[in-house]
Design a protein around this motif. Structure first.
Motif, short mmCIF file in Angstrom:
data_model
loop_
_atom_site.label_atom_id
_atom_site.label_comp_id
_atom_site.label_asym_id
_atom_site.label_seq_id
_atom_site.Cartn_x
_atom_site.Cartn_y
_atom_site.Cartn_z
N HIS A 12 0.86 -1.18 0.00
CA HIS A 12 0.00 0.00 0.00
C HIS A 12 0.90 1.23 0.00
O HIS A 12 1.91 1.26 0.72
N TYR A 13 0.57 2.22 -0.81
CA TYR A 13 1.37 3.44 -0.77
C TYR A 13 0.45 4.65 -0.75
O TYR A 13 -0.64 4.64 -1.34
N ILE A 14 0.87 5.67 -0.03
CA ILE A 14 0.05 6.86 0.11
C ILE A 14 0.93 8.09 0.23
O ILE A 14 1.89 8.12 1.01
N GLU A 15 0.65 9.08 -0.58
CA GLU A 15 1.39 10.34 -0.55
C GLU A 15 1.17 11.00 0.81
O GLU A 15 0.02 11.23 1.21
N THR A 16 2.25 11.30 1.50
CA THR A 16 2.15 11.81 2.86
C THR A 16 3.23 12.83 3.14
O THR A 16 4.41 12.58 2.88
N ASP A 17 2.84 13.94 3.72
CA ASP A 17 3.78 14.93 4.23
C ASP A 17 3.68 14.88 5.75
O ASP A 17 2.71 15.38 6.34
N VAL A 18 4.66 14.26 6.40
CA VAL A 18 4.55 14.04 7.84
C VAL A 18 4.70 15.32 8.65
O VAL A 18 4.50 15.32 9.87
N THR A 19 5.04 16.44 7.99
CA THR A 19 5.04 17.72 8.72
C THR A 19 3.62 18.22 8.96
O THR A 19 3.42 19.18 9.71
N LYS A 20 2.64 17.57 8.33
CA LYS A 20 1.24 17.94 8.48
C LYS A 20 0.52 16.88 9.31
O LYS A 20 0.46 15.71 8.91
N GLU A 21 0.00 17.28 10.45
CA GLU A 21 -0.65 16.32 11.34
C GLU A 21 -1.81 15.60 10.64
O GLU A 21 -2.00 14.39 10.83
N ALA A 22 -2.56 16.32 9.83
CA ALA A 22 -3.70 15.70 9.13
C ALA A 22 -3.23 14.58 8.20
O ALA A 22 -3.91 13.55 8.07
N ASP A 23 -2.08 14.77 7.55
CA ASP A 23 -1.54 13.71 6.69
C ASP A 23 -1.15 12.49 7.49
O ASP A 23 -1.34 11.35 7.05
N CYS A 24 -0.56 12.71 8.67
CA CYS A 24 -0.17 11.59 9.53
C CYS A 24 -1.40 10.78 9.96
O CYS A 24 -1.40 9.55 9.93
N LYS A 25 -2.45 11.48 10.33
CA LYS A 25 -3.69 10.81 10.73
C LYS A 25 -4.27 10.02 9.57
O LYS A 25 -4.70 8.87 9.73
N ARG A 26 -4.27 10.62 8.38
CA ARG A 26 -4.79 9.96 7.19
C ARG A 26 -3.97 8.72 6.84
O ARG A 26 -4.51 7.69 6.42
N LEU A 27 -2.65 8.81 7.02
CA LEU A 27 -1.76 7.66 6.78
C LEU A 27 -2.13 6.47 7.65
O LEU A 27 -2.24 5.34 7.17
N ILE A 28 -2.32 6.73 8.94
CA ILE A 28 -2.66 5.65 9.86
C ILE A 28 -4.03 5.08 9.53
O ILE A 28 -4.22 3.86 9.45
N THR A 29 -5.01 5.97 9.33
CA THR A 29 -6.37 5.53 9.04
C THR A 29 -6.44 4.71 7.76
O THR A 29 -7.09 3.64 7.72
N SER A 30 -5.76 5.16 6.73
CA SER A 30 -5.76 4.46 5.45
C SER A 30 -5.17 3.06 5.59
O SER A 30 -5.67 2.09 5.00
N THR A 31 -4.10 2.95 6.35
CA THR A 31 -3.44 1.64 6.53
C THR A 31 -4.35 0.67 7.28
O THR A 31 -4.48 -0.50 6.90
N VAL A 32 -4.99 1.14 8.34
CA VAL A 32 -5.88 0.27 9.12
C VAL A 32 -7.09 -0.13 8.29
O VAL A 32 -7.56 -1.28 8.35
#
Length: 260
Positions: free
Chosen positions: A60-80
């Motif tokens: 699974h791959y997802i474009e993520t900018d970890v400097t943005k909290e919303a992106d981090c949350k989306r990364l975790i949610t998408s993976t689960v």
């Protein structure tokens, strides 16, 4: 040695190349389900195809900018949502930023801390509840050996990485009762795009092996390390083989560090 990674779900930040990509390959080969992420979607697609070509397994791959909290949350949610659980997070996202103190602007300080420290904080924060649901997990924060003994003109990287080491120790104390282990690997001189560019620019007449020995002359093992050597240690730390290892900092630097 049985690592017990089959069926585990892992997220690796900054994994379109280098140590992150190599760690993804190692985890996939051990039977883990993996999400890779980075800011550049084109590089992510290339990395995902490389993993398929090498292992026959899709990630699974997802474009993520970890400097943005919303992106981090989306990364975790998408993976689960994709895999149904989460067991492992490798906070690897980061770049090299080494300057004399007086040349580091306020914006650069903030950018570095947002990327290397707060990226790890946000990804871990949103991952922890899912790890609790499955009875535990493992987090590895990728830092740098120079954070232990910062040389001159190494800012802001060494400060951000030192903060990551402190974060690791504090988290390990808080999360131990939940069977969530938190460790850090302190990276030294490892072959990277930046190092390869320097090699080809400054010493094009040398083979990689020759350049590695020359550039790594002050390293006790006498050479620059490779990404697989870092990935193997990270893979061990997130595995069941390291089930009693938490709150520690492991140097992956060929013996270069002046501190344990």
């Amino acid at each position: 040695m049985k690592l017990g990674l089959a069926g585990k779900v892992a997220i690796i930040t900054g994994s379109s190349k280098g140590i992150g990509l190599e760690t993804a390959l190692h985890l996939v080969r051990e039977g883990a389900k993996v999400t890779i992420c980075a800011r550049n979607i084109d590089m992510l697609k290339v990395a995902a195809k490389h993993i398929v070509d090498e292992t026959g397994v899709e990630v699974h791959y997802i474009e993520t900018d970890v400097t943005k909290e919303a992106d981090c949350k989306r990364l975790i949610t998408s993976t689960v949502e994709k895999y149904g659980r989460l067991d492992i997070v490798v906070n690897n996202a980061g770049t090299s930023a080494a300057n004399p103190f007086e040349e580091v602007s306020t914006d650069l300080w903030q950018e570095d801390l947002d990327l290397k420290l707060f990226g790890a904080i946000h990804c871990s924060r949103y991952a922890i509840p899912h790890m609790r649901e499955v009875g535990g997990g493992a987090i590895v924060n990728v830092t740098a050996q120079a954070a232990k003994t910062p040389p001159a003109s190494s800012l802001p990287t060494t400060v951000s990485r030192a903060a990551g080491m402190a974060l690791t120790k504090a988290m390990s104390k808080d999360l131990g009762p939940d069977n969530i282990r938190v460790n850090t690997v302190c990276i030294g001189l490892i072959r990277s795009d930046q190092i390869e560019k320097k090699w080809k620019r400054n010493s094009p007449d040398l083979t990689w092996e020759q350049y590695s020995k020359e550039a790594g002359g002050n390293i006790p093992l006498g050479r620059i390390g490779n990404t697989a050597e870092a990935a193997q240690v990270i893979t061990f730390l997130v595995s069941d083989a390291a089930s009693y290892v938490t709150g520690t900092a492991v140097n992956i630097d060929g013996g270069l560090a002046g501190a344990l």
